[in-house]
Design an enzyme around this catalytic site. Structure first.
Site, short mmCIF file in Angstrom:
data_model
loop_
_atom_site.label_atom_id
_atom_site.label_comp_id
_atom_site.label_asym_id
_atom_site.label_seq_id
_atom_site.Cartn_x
_atom_site.Cartn_y
_atom_site.Cartn_z
N TYR A 35 0.62 -1.28 -0.01
CA TYR A 35 0.10 0.08 0.06
C TYR A 35 0.87 1.21 0.05
O TYR A 35 1.93 1.27 -0.66
CB TYR A 35 -1.10 -0.12 1.27
CG TYR A 35 -2.21 0.94 0.98
CD1 TYR A 35 -3.10 1.06 -0.20
CD2 TYR A 35 -2.38 1.66 1.84
CE1 TYR A 35 -3.97 1.50 -0.38
CE2 TYR A 35 -3.52 2.72 1.80
CZ TYR A 35 -4.36 2.74 0.56
OH TYR A 35 -5.25 3.46 0.55
N LYS A 81 -20.85 -20.07 -10.40
CA LYS A 81 -20.11 -19.73 -11.63
C LYS A 81 -18.47 -19.44 -11.37
O LYS A 81 -17.68 -19.85 -11.89
CB LYS A 81 -20.70 -18.70 -12.46
CG LYS A 81 -20.24 -18.89 -13.98
CD LYS A 81 -20.57 -20.24 -14.65
CE LYS A 81 -20.27 -19.95 -16.07
NZ LYS A 81 -21.24 -19.01 -16.79
#
Length: 391
Positions: free
Chosen positions: A39, A94
């Protein structure tokens, strides 16, 4: 208790408790140095590099292995228009299949709109976060326009699995069935029952794969599609390119002397109609959970039978196609998915079992670990051959 009422003892509800997926970090975050690299301040350097050269996002973010699974909840499984929230368990499923079979990360995106313009605008706005868009369970005919417009607007693969996944596996199965029966695709007379998303895509895919369009007849709920009917959109296109004999009537007439039936309609087809097919016929009755023709009934009259169900041989299952199709497209950094890539995927699926064909094994099992790698390689090669690969 209704089968759809949550029951803590029901293994289906137990499995779904808390959802079927989560986000996991791929980097360590155990020290201040880790935090400064992953970060701020380190991440700012990567942002600046991508701002200067946008294609670097493929290397330094997740887009090279991540797709969005997008639905509006309008045509979910056999449940119909149940809306985006109720569609989420299917989209999670899915996404799990993408990860399990091809190592592709997928994010369910269930949109609370069924307006074509809003769907297209939303997906376009979300597209920078993904390497591909898998459209799912969007009803016809809107699905055709959504896919077309997104395909034109975006420089990443857009793939409506209800259309093309089914079509790819049908072509693979028909290739092997024809081989088993010593037939050629170009000689087969084919009847397609259903002119929705799957029916249209199957017809186009079979023609792209070598079936003669003059020998294809497509039926919708009103009967045979042809120039004798007033039609618009995709059905009008089918009327111009199929049914060269100009037949009229219902599915029984369409099946008279046909070699192949592909059922993608959900409607029931009488046994007498199947009995009117040519000798050594092929029936793919793909409606789920109730096939258009019961497989045991079809087997009385034809040589090869396939369904969409897992409890009968020859399951025509989209999972044979879509994980490898996207993995191959992502690996090649394809800008779109071409007909050549779809045909290559079908050939690869067919090839997995080409040396061991029987009437009950014309396609691989959905769990066969050879399938996704074969499809991945074939699709990536086809993307480069078709000039849509960026590497």
């Amino acid at each position: 208790m209704s089968s759809s009422t949550p029951d803590p003892a029901d293994p289906v509800f137990r499995l779904h408790l808390g959802g079927k997926m989560a986000v996991a970090s791929t980097v360590p975050l155990t020290s201040r140095e880790d935090l400064s690299l992953a970060y701020t301040p380190g991440v700012a350097r990567v942002c600046e590099a991508i701002a200067a050269e946008p294609d670097l996002a493929d290397d330094y973010t997740w887009v090279s292995h991540t797709v969005a699974v997008v639905t509006d909840g309008s045509a979910v499984l056999g449940l119909g228009n149940i809306g985006p929230r109720a569609a989420l368990p299917v989209m999670e499923g899915k996404a799990v299949l993408f990860k399990q079979f091809a190592g592709v990360d997928a994010v369910p995106v269930c949109l609370d709109t069924q307006d074509v313009d809003e769907i297209v605008a939303t997906v376009r706005a979300l597209a920078p976060s993904f390497g591909g868009i898998n459209l799912e369970d969007i009803s016809a005919p809107r699905c055709f326009e959504v896919e077309r417009r997104l395909d034109e607007a975006l420089s990443i693969p857009v793939f409506h699995d209800d259309q093309h996944g089914t079509a790819i596996v049908v072509l693979a199965a028909l290739r092997n069935a024809a081989t088993l029966l010593n037939r050629k695709l170009g000689d087969l007379r084919v009847a397609v029952s259903g002119a929705g998303a799957a029916g249209v895509a199957v017809t186009r895919m079979l023609v792209a794969g070598g079936v003669n369009p003059d020998q294809v007849i497509v039926c919708d709920s009103k009967g045979i599609i042809g120039r004798h009917r007033e039609l618009t959109g995709t059905k009008a296109e089918l009327a111009e390119t199929t049914n060269a004999e100009g037949r009229r009537g219902d599915i029984t007439e369409a099946l008279r002397d046909a070699d192949v039936l592909v059922g993608v309609s959900g409607g029931q087809i009488p046994e007498a109609a199947v009995a009117g097919m040519a000798a050594d016929g092929i029936v793919f009755a793909l409606a789920n959970p109730t096939p258009e023709v019961h497989p045991e009934v079809a087997a009385r009259h034809v040589a090869v039978v396939a369904t969409g169900r897992s409890d009968y041989p020859n399951q025509i299952n989209n999972v044979l196609a879509f994980p490898g199709v996207f993995r191959g497209a992502l690996d090649a950094r394809a800008t779109r998915i071409t007909d050549g890539m779809k045909v290559a995927a079908a050939d690869a699926i067919a090839g997995v079992v080409a040396e061991s064909l029987t009437a009950e094994a014309i396609v691989p099992s959905p769990l066969d670990p050879r399938v996704a790698p074969a499809v991945t390689e074939a699709v990536a090669e086809a993307a480069r051959r078709d000039g849509v690969a960026r590497r």
